[in-house]
Design an enzyme around this catalytic site. Structure first.
Site, short mmCIF file in Angstrom:
data_model
loop_
_atom_site.label_atom_id
_atom_site.label_comp_id
_atom_site.label_asym_id
_atom_site.label_seq_id
_atom_site.Cartn_x
_atom_site.Cartn_y
_atom_site.Cartn_z
N LEU A 13 44.86 29.03 37.46
CA LEU A 13 46.02 30.09 37.67
C LEU A 13 46.23 30.24 39.13
O LEU A 13 47.43 30.57 39.68
CB LEU A 13 45.90 31.68 37.02
N ASP A 32 37.90 30.58 47.34
CA ASP A 32 37.15 30.41 46.27
C ASP A 32 35.77 30.04 46.61
O ASP A 32 35.61 29.96 48.14
CB ASP A 32 37.71 29.47 45.33
N ASP A 50 32.15 33.95 48.94
CA ASP A 50 31.44 34.46 47.67
C ASP A 50 31.88 35.88 47.43
O ASP A 50 31.49 36.73 48.32
CB ASP A 50 29.90 34.43 47.74
N ILE A 73 34.13 35.16 37.23
CA ILE A 73 33.80 34.24 35.88
C ILE A 73 34.64 34.56 34.92
O ILE A 73 34.85 35.64 34.53
CB ILE A 73 32.39 34.56 35.59
N SER A 110 42.76 41.82 32.17
CA SER A 110 42.81 41.13 30.89
C SER A 110 42.79 41.96 29.72
O SER A 110 42.49 43.02 29.68
CB SER A 110 41.42 40.49 30.90
N TYR A 135 32.52 40.87 29.59
CA TYR A 135 33.49 40.10 30.75
C TYR A 135 34.77 41.39 30.57
O TYR A 135 35.36 41.76 31.63
CB TYR A 135 34.21 38.95 30.17
N SER A 164 46.87 35.84 27.61
CA SER A 164 46.67 34.20 27.52
C SER A 164 47.30 33.30 28.04
O SER A 164 48.45 33.23 27.69
CB SER A 164 46.22 33.65 26.01
N CYS A 165 46.98 32.92 29.20
CA CYS A 165 47.89 32.34 30.14
C CYS A 165 47.36 30.57 30.04
O CYS A 165 46.58 30.35 30.96
CB CYS A 165 48.00 32.61 31.57
N ARG A 172 46.88 32.99 17.41
CA ARG A 172 46.88 34.39 18.34
C ARG A 172 47.95 34.15 19.59
O ARG A 172 48.58 35.10 19.80
CB ARG A 172 45.55 34.37 18.73
#
Length: 275
Positions: A13, A32, A50, A73, A110, A135, A164-165, A172
């Site tokens: 993404l 990143d 980090d 993550i 999310s 998560y 959900s990408c 689903r």
């Protein structure tokens, strides 16, 4: 804007967003934990940092107007593995944004923050947290952090609960799909809306089978154009009958709702490989 920071820039993404974000600012700083990124735009720089390193994040956000926080993550894992990047990392982002005087945090939250709700309940933006995994719990933590920093410190936040990408590969996703184009549109509206305060919005395309309600976030101007129904005949033919006793098929979180805590779930989503 003068400077936007994008975390998680090496992920799928983040890679999609780098080009569009570079057009919204004088300088895009992508970050990143990989050594480098390919194909940097003329106004894009890369910094390896980090998320769990507070000093590094403080320096990363210096002079920025906004941060688009996609770094984490991106699967269920043991709590101890998620603690640094997903929990402490979120705190570091918000605290660094506050101390550096940023206007807003745009956050990739999310559906897994509310993943244990049954899919036959069309949930709105005011549904209480109901995480399906560690998560999802991290997403709840970051959303609550964002609300607190707005109410106590005046730092705006838009928390995008992405469903959900990814390419549509299961039944689903006929309701949960967020297309790449609609993702870009969503992030652009999260950035260019003049005033947001603390806001939550579901990241989902204009699917006929969409299981969530975004009406209370209409002020953001997000108007998705794509619809997963174009894939329905093929997907439903391949899927076979569904089991109404399977929590993973009955809850918004999909497989994340049925796995054991700490056990990865992405492999169960049947996401097809892209060309």
């Amino acid at each position: 804007m003068k400077k936007i920071v994008l975390t998680g820039a090496a992920g799928r993404l983040g890679t999609i967003l780098r080009g569009p974000l570079s057009q919204l600012c004088d300088t895009l700083v992508s970050s990143d934990i990989v050594e480098s990124l390919k194909d940097l735009r003329p106004n894009e720089t890369y910094i390896c940092a980090d998320l769990a390193d507070k000093a590094a994040i403080m320096a990363l956000l210096e002079g920025a107007d906004m941060v688009v926080h996609f770094g984490s993550i991106v699967d269920e894992a043991p709590f101890e593995e998620l603690l640094g990047p997903n929990f402490i990392g979120a705190y570091n982002i918000w605290e660094a944004a506050h101390q550096n005087g940023l206007k807003r945090v745009v956050y990739a939250s999310s559906i897994h923050a509310v993943g244990m709700y049954p899919k036959n309940e069309c949930i709105g933006l005011d549904a209480p947290h109901r995480p399906d995994t560690f998560y999802g719990l991290a997403k709840c933590f970051a959303e609550d952090l964002g609300r607190m920093y707005w109410e106590k410190r005046g730092l705006e936040a838009v928390c995008m609960r992405i469903l959900s990408c990814a390419p549509v590969g299961n039944a689903r996703a006929l309701g949960s799909w967020l297309s790449d184009g609609d993702l870009v549109h969503l992030v652009e509206r999260a950035i260019d809306t003049p005033v947001t305060g603390f806001s939550i919005i579901y990241g989902v395309s204009a699917n006929d089978r969409c299981p969530v309600d975004n009406s209370k976030a209409s002020f953001l101007g997000y108007r998705p154009k794509d619809n997963a129904e174009q894939f329905a005949d093929r997907i439903l033919a391949e899927a076979g009958p569904h089991d109404p006793q399977d929590v993973g098929q009955m809850c918004h979180g999909g497989p994340f709702a049925s796995i054991e805590l700490g056990q990865g779930a992405k492999a169960l989503l049947n996401i097809p490989e892209e060309d």
